[in-house]
Each structure stands twice: as structure tokens, then as C-alpha cells.
Scaffold this active site. Sequence first.
Site: not given
Length: 378
Positions: A158-160, A339
Amino acid sequence: MSHQSQPVLSATGLFTPAERISNEELVASFNRYVALYNRDKAAAIAAGEIPALTESSVEFIEKASGIGSRHVVDKAGILDPAHMAPRLRERGNDELSILAEIGVAAAKDALARAGRDAADVDAVLCAASNMQRPYPAMAIEIQQALGIDGFAFDMNVACSSATFGIQTAADYVRAGHAKSVLVVNPEICSGHLNWRDRDSHFIFGDVATAILIEDKGLAPAGHWDILGTKLKTVFSNNIRNNFGFLNRAHGGIDQSGPKTDKLFVQEGRKVFKEVVPMVAAMIVDEMAKLGLEGADMRRLWLHQANTNMNRLIAQRVLGHEASDDESPTVLDTYGNTSSAGSIIAFHLHHDDMQADDTGLICSFGAGYSAGTVFVRKT
Ligand code: COA
């Protein structure tokens, strides 16, 4: 004796879609949808069977998130109150996929900035939230389009995803499995966003970034040493997207209705409350291990989800309210790009940094997941 290679960050790249939606345009189209919905369902609403929808507001969006506008791959489809999703032509198997296309554009930018030929690259990681398909891996299609001989695979945290990609690439270089690794983050967030959901319709934008991680012996002048990386995950349902093979008959962006769990959904307040302390503690811990203090940090390139969240995290890390110079934001023009956010911030705000300046690339989001990458300019 084999020597251990030292991974460094050689360059980053950015691709920004040409089309842009301002908050004013977004809210005007959302409110048209609300009016149409409330008119069509007037009888059921009057009978108390379903609630009427409520309008969105530009003031709320700016105050709650810091987002001013976002770039997207298809503006017309998103702003059409009868459709409210990007209209993306399904390309043939012999054409370059749209996600690979924007990834390749960002990758070429990173390669050009490093003065690197694609032929020198060994590996490609496509690290992103919003994958277009299960397989073949997007990364392999990008590898093929760039003419890279080596290996490639997709990873989704995901965002990481970008910071997890950086650590993975650095580990490959350290272990001698690759000397030059491209980490590519193409994010067509607009495809997974519920543009009919008042709570979140303003959040995301589309973009692609790329990061070149290399053996120091190969890296161009002015590269960034990687002082340390740290990754962390803790399971949470507070940010979730259930799109997948269990809901193929009725899932996806064409599903109508104001709320669906087959697209991005979140409990924004809970995310805020739980993620801020987790990330701040993780950064401070890592700084102590690396012998760094707030005063040593020239700049923080934080994940770009919410300006208020970043203000709190930066304050805990630096020990004082961060200036725009210490913790730059790209939310005003890009929105949340999953990300890619912290990488856009780094890409657009590092030219003025001097040799020996230390900074932090930090991501956080669904999973929960969080990653820190401490870098020092050479
Ligand atoms: N327009 C106008 N008002 C709105 C609105 C909109 N589009 N959306 C919500 N509101 C209203 C709500 O109805 C609520 O009204 P009430 O107090 O009368 O009930 C009020 O605004 C506050 O809503 P809330 O959801 O608590 O706002 P918030 O301040 O928490 O901001 C987020 C919402 C999503 C911007 C914020 O919680 C956030 O960014 N959280 C972190 C998210 C994150 O990082 N996610 C990671 C994704 S990768």
C-alpha cells in the site's frame, strides 16, 4: 573474500499526468451528483427509507487534508456526475499497459538524471498500491519496455510500497544479487477511489515515481548514502480495499451507490489517531539507533496523506513546529498519491541540499505499514 556492496540512492524520477482537477471542479461535480441522486430517490428519501446525500465542500477539504488539487489520468470520466470514475480504454495484450506506461516514463526520468543506461540495470521492482492486474507482473512489462536484462517483480505494501521497495533493493545490492535496481511506483489511485463517497472523494491523485538504488561504486556523483532503513507492519482494517476475485461479478469502478468496500474505504479519524504515534515513535527510535537527533535532520520527506498528520509527526521528530523547508508538502498540488507521495516530495525538494545534509524519506498507510529511509547527500 567477497566485499559487501554499499547501496545508495542514485536518482529519482517523476511522471505527472497532464490533467488536473481542482477542489472547486471536484466539489461542483460531486454536488451535481448529490442533487441528481436526491432528485431520483426523492420518494424513498421522503418516505424515510434511505437518507439523502449531503454536499461536499472545498473549505472542508482544504482544512481537513491540505489537498488543493490532484492530477489524474482521465478527468472527464471522474467529473461526469453520471459516471464518477476514470474512463480507461482496456488495451490489447500487445499494447503497453497504462500502469506500465506511466511507470516507464518515471523510470526514464530517474535513469536520465543518474546518467544511467537501462542496460546497466539488473532488476526492476514495481512497488505500488494500485496494481492493474495480478500477472504477468507489471514490473516485468516495465523491464521489457526499458530493455533491461535481469529480473523483476511486483510488491504491494500500500502507501509504504516505495520505502519497502527501497529496503528490498538495498538488500539485493548489499547481498550482491544486483548492482543497479529500479524501484518504480506507478499509482493510478483514481481507479480504486470511490468518487461518490463524500468522506474520501477528494483524497487521491495519479502519478508515477521511480527510484534508482545502486552499488556506491557505480553511482553518479552527488548520490545519497543510505544511512539506515526500517520497516514495520501492524494489521488493521481501518484502510481497506476488498476488490478481488471474490467479487468479480459486481465489483470495480462501475458499481454505483454512495459507498462500497470494493474500492478504497477508511476510518480516517482512527487512522490519524493510531498512525501518528506509531510513525513518530518509529522515526525517533531509528534516529537514536543511528545516533541522530532532531537538530541533525535537514529535511523530512513524509508520506503525503494529510498536512495535519505530517505537522504532528514532524513536530515530534524535530522537537519544534516544522517549516515548509524542513517538511515540504506536495499535497496542495498532487493530493495523496499513495506510495509515490514521499518520493515526489523528495524529488521536487532536494536540489538545495548540501553534501553531508541528512534527511528522511518516510511512508505510512494501509496494513498498517510504515517505512523509514535515512539518507545523506554526498
Ligand atoms: N465535505 C464537507 N464536510 C465533510 C466532508 C466533505 N467532503 N467529509 C466529511 N465531512 C464532515 C463530516 O460529516 C463531519 O461532520 P460532523 O462533525 O458534523 O459529523 C466532519 O466533516 C468531520 O469529519 P471527519 O471524517 O472526522 O474529518 P477529519 O477531520 O478526520 O478529516 C480525513 C478526514 C480523511 C481528511 C482525515 O481523517 C485524514 O486524513 N485521516 C488520515 C487518513 C490517512 O492518512 N489515510 C491513509 C490513506 S493512504
